[in-house]
Scaffold this motif. Structure first.
Motif, short mmCIF file in Angstrom:
data_model
loop_
_atom_site.label_atom_id
_atom_site.label_comp_id
_atom_site.label_asym_id
_atom_site.label_seq_id
_atom_site.Cartn_x
_atom_site.Cartn_y
_atom_site.Cartn_z
N VAL A 129 0.20 -3.64 12.36
CA VAL A 129 -0.47 -3.97 11.00
C VAL A 129 0.31 -3.85 9.72
O VAL A 129 1.20 -2.75 9.83
CB VAL A 129 -1.92 -3.20 11.13
N LEU A 130 0.09 -4.49 8.65
CA LEU A 130 0.79 -4.50 7.45
C LEU A 130 -0.01 -4.63 6.40
O LEU A 130 -0.79 -5.36 6.44
CB LEU A 130 2.07 -5.38 7.32
N VAL A 131 0.25 -3.46 5.46
CA VAL A 131 -0.83 -3.72 4.32
C VAL A 131 0.30 -3.85 3.04
O VAL A 131 1.00 -2.96 2.67
CB VAL A 131 -1.65 -2.39 4.09
N SER A 132 0.38 -5.10 2.56
CA SER A 132 1.09 -5.37 1.42
C SER A 132 0.18 -5.09 0.15
O SER A 132 -0.85 -5.44 -0.19
CB SER A 132 1.51 -6.93 1.32
N GLU A 138 -3.78 5.94 -5.92
CA GLU A 138 -5.10 6.09 -5.58
C GLU A 138 -5.59 4.87 -4.89
O GLU A 138 -6.39 4.88 -3.78
CB GLU A 138 -6.09 6.72 -6.65
N LEU A 139 -5.31 3.62 -5.68
CA LEU A 139 -5.95 2.37 -5.18
C LEU A 139 -5.25 2.00 -3.97
O LEU A 139 -5.83 1.59 -3.04
CB LEU A 139 -5.79 1.59 -6.26
N ALA A 140 -3.88 2.20 -4.10
CA ALA A 140 -2.99 1.92 -2.78
C ALA A 140 -3.44 2.66 -1.83
O ALA A 140 -3.59 2.13 -0.44
CB ALA A 140 -1.68 2.04 -3.22
N GLY A 141 -3.42 3.95 -1.77
CA GLY A 141 -3.99 4.72 -0.40
C GLY A 141 -5.15 4.49 0.04
O GLY A 141 -5.55 4.53 1.18
N LEU A 142 -6.31 4.22 -0.73
CA LEU A 142 -7.57 4.04 -0.30
C LEU A 142 -7.43 2.53 0.44
O LEU A 142 -8.11 2.59 1.51
CB LEU A 142 -8.47 3.71 -1.58
N ALA A 143 -6.67 1.50 -0.14
CA ALA A 143 -6.50 0.31 0.51
C ALA A 143 -6.13 0.34 2.02
O ALA A 143 -6.44 -0.05 2.92
CB ALA A 143 -5.72 -0.80 -0.50
N CYS A 144 -5.13 1.29 2.02
CA CYS A 144 -4.49 1.54 3.40
C CYS A 144 -5.16 2.21 4.36
O CYS A 144 -5.25 1.86 5.42
CB CYS A 144 -3.01 2.41 3.24
#
Length: 253
Positions: free
Chosen positions: A185-188, A33-39
């Motif tokens: 764009v990259l989201v690490s 959930e946190l990862a997807g929201l950040a992306c």
């Protein structure tokens, strides 16, 4: 200023295990959930819904694909028009629940198929791609049905936002085989991976997984200090922070 650490596949896996163990006590669902929201937040920061409303969210069968499904749901809530493409849907219960949540929002999903016509059609009517196909555990070569999908995504010339590591890249060696996507764009997530040292686009850190607390005005780094991650502070309540271009001078761990 001490440079941010870039992680090997082994260390990234170890940190994930600690986050879901006694140290972090996160569930897999929480991390997704946190990862997807950040992306979703990173995509929205760079590609506004006014100019790039139609997002093709490409999801693999693993946890990376789960992050993509969460992102698709949030993008729908943000006012975008996401479409989900799953060349090979995941089979685990948490993945199916995430897919159901998208179905409940009437987010369309392309039917799984080895044919490429439907992908070509949706690419022609999309504005930006969210790449959540392969994660940091990927090992080449790229196999069916992904071997036909990646070239179509690359040839579309649409801007791409990749999650954690561009699909087709080795997590430690980068795009050594030349078959991986080349995102703008990259989201690490958690921390950057060793294979993206040479990435030259806009690079965000996301997730806010690693425990970090303020004690008497000072930050107690806990897990971050243990691994010497040297993560930047996230601004306010945001789930992402953009890494400076000189992050490429980081140390290997």
């Amino acid at each position: 200023m001490v440079a941010i650490r870039y992680l090997s596949a082994k260390l990234a896996q170890q940190i994930d295990e600690e986050l879901m163990g006694a140290v972090g006590a996160f569930s897999l669902d929480q991390l997704m959930e946190l990862a997807g929201l950040a992306c979703a937040e990173a995509l929205a920061k760079v590609y506004t819904k006014e100019k790039y409303p139609r997002v093709l969210v490409c999801c693999g069968p693993g946890n990376q694909g789960g992050d993509g499904l969460v992102a698709a749901r949030h993008l729908g809530m943000f006012g975008y028009e996401p479409t989900i493409y799953m060349p090979k849907p995941g089979s685990k219960d948490h993945y199916k629940r995430l897919q159901t949540q998208c179905d409940n929002m009437k987010i369309p999903t392309l039917p799984p198929s080895n044919e490429t016509d439907s992908l070509r059609d949706v690419l022609s009517s999309s504005d930006v791609i969210l790449d959540a196909i392969f994660g940091f555990s990927f090992k080449g070569p790229v196999r069916k049905p992904f071997d036909s999908a990646l070239p179509l995504l690359a040839q579309s010339r649409l801007p791409i936002v990749s999650v954690n590591i561009p699909s087709g890249w080795d997590v430690e060696k980068g795009n050594v085989d030349g078959v991986g996507l080349n995102p703008e764009v990259l989201v690490s997530l958690t921390a950057p991976k060793e294979g993206v040292r040479g990435f030259t686009g806009r690079h965000f850190l996301g997730g806010r997984f690693v425990p970090s607390v303020l004690t008497g005005g000072m930050r107690d780094r806990t897990l971050e200090e243990k691994y010497g991650l040297n993560l930047p502070l996230y601004p306010g309540s945001e789930q992402i922070v953009e890494l400076p271009s000189d992050a490429q001078s980081s140390q290997k761990m």
